[in-house]
Scaffold this active site. Structure first.
Site, PDB file in Angstrom:
ATOM      1  N   HIS A 137       0.833  -1.211   0.000  1.00 42.55           N
ATOM      2  CA  HIS A 137       0.000   0.000   0.000  1.00 42.55           C
ATOM      3  C   HIS A 137       0.868   1.263   0.000  1.00 42.55           C
ATOM      4  CE1 HIS A 137      -0.376   0.077   4.729  1.00 42.55           C
ATOM      5  NE2 HIS A 137       0.581   0.891   4.357  1.00 42.55           N
ATOM      6  N   GLU A 142      -5.009   0.488  -0.124  1.00 41.72           N
ATOM      7  CA  GLU A 142      -4.771  -0.935   0.093  1.00 41.72           C
ATOM      8  C   GLU A 142      -4.932  -1.699  -1.221  1.00 41.72           C
ATOM      9  OE1 GLU A 142      -3.495  -1.617   2.829  1.00 41.72           O
ATOM     10  OE2 GLU A 142      -4.716  -1.194   4.591  1.00 41.72           O
TER      11      GLU A 142
HETATM   12  C1  F6R Z   1       1.725   6.632   6.411  1.00 43.23           C
HETATM   13  C2  F6R Z   1       1.390   5.884   5.218  1.00 43.23           C
HETATM   14  C3  F6R Z   1       1.687   4.441   5.071  1.00 43.23           C
HETATM   15  C4  F6R Z   1       3.076   4.050   5.592  1.00 43.23           C
HETATM   16  C5  F6R Z   1       3.291   2.551   5.447  1.00 43.23           C
HETATM   17  C6  F6R Z   1       4.641   2.122   5.986  1.00 43.23           C
HETATM   18  O1  F6R Z   1       1.361   7.990   6.278  1.00 43.23           O
HETATM   19  O2  F6R Z   1       0.833   6.460   4.344  1.00 43.23           O
HETATM   20  O3  F6R Z   1       1.574   4.080   3.724  1.00 43.23           O
HETATM   21  O4  F6R Z   1       4.034   4.752   4.842  1.00 43.23           O
HETATM   22  O5  F6R Z   1       2.280   1.869   6.135  1.00 43.23           O
HETATM   23  O6  F6R Z   1       4.681   2.335   7.364  1.00 43.23           O
HETATM   24  P1  F6R Z   1       6.044   2.177   8.161  1.00 43.23           P
HETATM   25  O7  F6R Z   1       6.952   3.221   7.683  1.00 43.23           O
HETATM   26  O8  F6R Z   1       5.655   2.381   9.615  1.00 43.23           O
HETATM   27  O9  F6R Z   1       6.551   0.796   7.886  1.00 43.23           O
END
Ligand code: F6R
Length: 239
Positions: A137, A142
């Site tokens: 995503h 999603e």
């Molecule tokens: C957050 C967002 C999400 C995150 C993704 C990765 O604003 O849009 O797409 O970038 O879920 O999250 P991390 O960096 O916590 O692994």
């Protein structure tokens, strides 16, 4: 797509942070699309430390965040509004009126999404920062049967709830969010993605080597003309 594989998250934070600092110095009134989550934190640290050293000012910078949970008070420690202030904004001279979020508590989610899309189109994002979900995503777009265009209210998948519920203790993690659409993300002039850790390896392989499909929303980045992907070795393991 420019692929940059580095040793670890700290090195990526420095490289991506420098990219943003240079871009802000080149265009002080730059419009940035920003992400939350663990991936951009070292980048944000680099930016505010550069500010503290007097190497950059965010006074004229405008930001639009990718997404926000639905039904979480703005002041909750897990709201993306609070996250951005804690991890970046509060340590800089950015003007509060220049930072923009989707309002996850809006009574009319559809109207709120239309408002955000119109504002984004008017502002025009220069650089969009992205993380990526284990399921591919981007924002909270999603895996799906079609690519989204503008902002919308999304039901989060089990994979995303599992990945993010570690941060929630008092209030349970919301199962809905408002997110910028894939079409809006693709309108940014430049896109910078950060992916670290073994949990992102499948998503990186699908995004870079797989077909362009809404089953892996990040794969659409193959069609963007200016994408830089920073990965650590673990995230790049399957390339
Ligand atoms: C957050 C967002 C999400 C995150 C993704 C990765 O604003 O849009 O797409 O970038 O879920 O999250 P991390 O960096 O916590 O692994």
């Amino acid at each position: 797509m420019q692929l940059i594989i580095m040793e670890n998250a700290a090195q990526i934070g420095e490289a991506a942070g420098k990219l943003f600092v240079d871009a802000i110095n080149k265009k002080p009134n730059i419009v940035l699309g920003l992400a939350t989550g663990a991936s951009p934190v070292p980048t944000y640290q680099y930016i505010y430390k550069a500010y503290e050293r007097g190497e950059v000012s965010l006074r004229d910078v405008t930001t639009y965040n990718l997404d926000e949970y639905v039904g979480l008070p703005k002041s909750d420690k897990n709201s993306y509004y609070t996250f951005m202030h804690r991890e970046l904004f509060d340590h800089t001279d950015i003007c509060e009126e220049n930072v923009h979020f989707l309002d996850g508590n809006a009574a009319d989610a559809e109207a709120e999404c239309a408002r955000y899309d119109a504002a984004l189109d008017k502002a025009g994002v220069d650089i969009q920062l992205l993380g990526v979900g284990r399921n591919g995503h981007i924002g909270f777009n999603e895996p799906s049967i079609c690519f989204t265009r503008g902002a919308f209210k999304v039901k989060l998948t089990e994979s995303t709830i599992e990945a993010n519920s570690q941060y929630f203790d008092e209030n349970p993690m919301p199962h809905y969010a408002l997110t910028m659409g894939v079409g809006s993300i693709m309108k940014a002039k430049k896109i910078v993605m950060i992916a670290t850790g073994a949990a992102k390896a499948d998503a990186m392989a699908a995004m870079i080597k797989g077909e362009v499909t809404p089953v892996c929303p990040a794969s659409i980045l193959q069609f963007h003309h200016d994408v830089v992907v920073y990965m650590d070795k673990e995230a790049a393991r399957l390339l």
